[in-house]
Scaffold this motif. Sequence first.
Motif: not given
Lengths: 323, 323
Positions: A94-103
């Motif tokens: 359940d790791y929010p890969v997209a949001r973390i990379l976007e940030d």
Amino acid sequence: MAGKYVIGIDIGGTAVKMALFDQNGGMDHKWSIKTSKEENGKYVLDEIAASIQHELQEKHIPLTEVAGAGAGLPGFIDIEKGIIEFATNIGWKDYPVARILEDKLGFPVALDNDANLAAAGEYWKGAGTDVQNMIFITLGTGVGAGIVLNGNLVNGKDNMAGEVGHVTVKPEGGRLCNCGKRGCLETISSATGMVRGALEHIDEAEGSPIYDVHQRGEEITTKDLFAYATSADPYCAGVIDHAMYYLGLAVGNIANTLNPERIVIGGGVAAAGDDLLHTLRAHFDVFALDKVKKGTNFVIADLGNDAGVAGAAWLAKQHYMND
Amino acid sequence: MAGKYVIGIDIGGTAVKMALFDQNGGMDHKWSIKTSKEENGKYVLDEIAASIQHELQEKHIPLTEVAGAGAGLPGFIDIEKGIIEFATNIGWKDYPVARILEDKLGFPVALDNDANLAAAGEYWKGAGTDVQNMIFITLGTGVGAGIVLNGNLVNGKDNMAGEVGHVTVKPEGGRLCNCGKRGCLETISSATGMVRGALEHIDEAEGSPIYDVHQRGEEITTKDLFAYATSADPYCAGVIDHAMYYLGLAVGNIANTLNPERIVIGGGVAAAGDDLLHTLRAHFDVFALDKVKKGTNFVIADLGNDAGVAGAAWLAKQHYMND
């Protein structure tokens, strides 16, 4: 977004491959880094972001010129939320890969699974550039697939489309699959399934070179199986034929359902090339309707390891570039 | 085109159903005419055109207010050229249905096959209005299907998508199918297949009410089979269960491949309603992946005989109306 570039990111268990594509779809540059597994993959996204920033600086490309990135990884992905639900090979849950990379990167990031993006890559830049309806089948440890219809990737309701490895081809007496069901295609036709098939009756294989390989305590590989089958060893030919019979059944049924123009075979086993296609096609032709089989051709994937980054870049282009 | 109306035409072997839809998708009016079979269907299109012109006059709708029509018929259709390749029930062969109707009517006409348009009709106005990914299965003399993914009808390369009746479910020892292959789904799970299944072991059915039906020289119907199965007759229950086992296998495999949100069951056999869905679902659940089956629900079609005209009108709307 007025960005001129998109970035493809292919996150694997051992390496992360990345590539920069210009607005015409030309690959400007590709590179990779090791996947750091420490602390359940805690540092992977930091390292990806740092590596992308470094490469962009080297190329004198400001962030504002990047329309976005696509990232592919193996596992269950919630594409709308950009979350990986499970990535067993890295340790994410359940790791929010997209949001973390976007940030970290300052441009948008879209996710999808690796089989879908390999299909998209072959469609965009490889073995499917001239068709609109294509099934990409990857034969490796398991059997995966990505489906392109009318030029669009098929995801289905929960991004579970393409789970062709779990099509039941032997409803009675089939082998137990990792998924808990029995008789799944990948228990027979994946690399693992073929080796399992070779071992199952190895005692009856005396006289076959594969028997000697086994006697020497060496591992049986699909490369050996195809090589011996091609040089007319009946035991290995039987093992390959059995695997291709069930793959032909499954793919024939998919073709009767979707009427694709092209079937692209990728993954490690695809190295067998024409020997594989020839046997597969013979079985497929028994199961596909006349008009369906006339419309379908089989090819080996073109892009090899670059399919994933190309497909990830295609995903970013679809989402973030207006063309 | 600025037309406010679209017309749906459903050309069957005994009747042609037609309906007028307004720009909001409301059905304004429906009517039908007999299909005239004289001279290999030479007069059918004349009669359709005259009937439409008559109805439009009655309603004081000028031709310029009709954006276009869609027409559905059973058989192989070249949708790009608007040609029916074979319509065995009428007698047409390589017949340019779309062009002839356009010439007579003065507005554009798009073609597709009846199973695809019934699926589109259920998607637009019936059992699939709230989903984007849907498989429509019709159980009648044969087994047909129409597939909607991301809100679009799937046609495939040669409009052969949806030939689910010819998915091979019994690769060894299966019955011979009209298509020339063996073990096709429709040899077992269509109405015809179920009746065939009931007759195959009828000698062992003594004590079952279906045995008496047969002894009296009456025809066995799927209606009887479902009714007796529901009232706990083991022979009929076995026949139904066998047919639903193979349908569950085929639909489970399609679901693992496409991850639809909804499976809609239509056609004559769908009259069995929940009795059918219950048995089908139980078998489906064995063959579909956990996450796939959680995301899929089964319903009976909503529109009955109106699905075809609704889908044909939807096709015209997709092609000729900007919304």
